[in-house]
Design an enzyme around this catalytic site. Sequence first.
Site, mmCIF file in Angstrom:
data_model
loop_
_atom_site.group_PDB
_atom_site.id
_atom_site.type_symbol
_atom_site.label_atom_id
_atom_site.label_comp_id
_atom_site.label_asym_id
_atom_site.label_seq_id
_atom_site.Cartn_x
_atom_site.Cartn_y
_atom_site.Cartn_z
ATOM 1 N N GLU A 53 31.325 -6.934 19.707
ATOM 2 C CA GLU A 53 32.698 -7.347 19.987
ATOM 3 C C GLU A 53 32.736 -8.248 21.215
ATOM 4 O O GLU A 53 33.284 -9.349 21.194
ATOM 5 C CB GLU A 53 33.565 -6.106 20.208
ATOM 6 C CG GLU A 53 34.903 -6.333 20.867
ATOM 7 C CD GLU A 53 35.397 -5.078 21.563
ATOM 8 O OE1 GLU A 53 35.258 -4.974 22.798
ATOM 9 O OE2 GLU A 53 35.926 -4.194 20.863
ATOM 10 N N ASP A 110 34.172 -6.224 13.160
ATOM 11 C CA ASP A 110 34.947 -7.124 14.030
ATOM 12 C C ASP A 110 34.004 -7.977 14.871
ATOM 13 O O ASP A 110 34.219 -9.187 15.035
ATOM 14 C CB ASP A 110 35.930 -6.352 14.901
ATOM 15 C CG ASP A 110 35.266 -5.429 15.913
ATOM 16 O OD1 ASP A 110 34.155 -4.917 15.636
ATOM 17 O OD2 ASP A 110 35.854 -5.212 16.991
#
Length: 330
Positions: A53, A110
């Site tokens: 991330e 993500d």
Amino acid sequence: MRKPACAALAVMMSLCFSPFSQAGQAWESYKARFLMPDGRIVDTGNGNVSHTEGQGFAMLMAVASDDKAAFDKLWQWTDTTLKNKENGLFYWRYNPVEPDPITDKNDATDGDTMIAWALLKADARWHDPRYSAASDAITKALISHTVIRYAGQRVMLPGANGFNLNSEVILNPSYFIFPAWQAFADRTHLQVWRELIKDGQTLLGKMGSGTANLPTDWVSLAAGGKLTPAKAWPPRMSYDAIRIPLYLHWYNPQSPQLTPWRSWFGQFSREKTPAWVNVTTNEYAPYMMEGGLLAVRDLTMGQAMSEPEITAKDDYYSASLKMLVWVSGR
């Protein structure tokens, strides 16, 4: 006649380039706080671990700031250290103090998505097709290992392993990064990305829970289509879910999916907005939003965004949200 023309040109140039210089100041502060010499971003609020991330966030910031040197350092460390050569995705967490810094061999979609998106943007800015080729390989791996059709919907699981439980799948709606999916759709012309956008927005519209009518950080999608807060996590709209309105606004500032967020934020004065809400009990956090959380609130409520100031009070996540809000507007 020449002097006024030159002066006017100078003013125009300053207006055109001032956002870049301002973003550069914030980016320099961000780098000084969180970017290590080897190219990894440290999560100062979580024991100085690193994760995909953070690498993806910073790669996006580097492109927006036209900082190719930092981008290449970030990408090289990520590709060399976190790449899972078996499936083409990335190990999600790196802890430098452990004998094996990568104990969990799973990915986080993500992070994978942000890295792939940043690589596409890097090619667009610096015209190096190696970046987009690497992005293509990641998006292909995402489709192969994390995208499924379930309960009549196309969904991206939070990771390749552990989230499809047969009778239900676990979703993290803050991983629905719509502007990235749109970029992948534009590049590949694959229908799967458009289906993810369409079905993701449909699911978001049904995820609201409790009086707040907001999604929780983690959501269970049952085989029959029912959506409920996932049992293994507190039923809160909290530090994950706060990214939902950021990505919605980034994709479409007029998105109808922003309405519940604006209704929620609008109940409170800016400085008295709770940092989280438990949608089951309607309990609020005993502390208020600040830093990056407030930046997302301001963006959602349509308030003008000024240059972010990365302060000593901001941990990695707060500073990252501030920077992403800024980048989203550019």
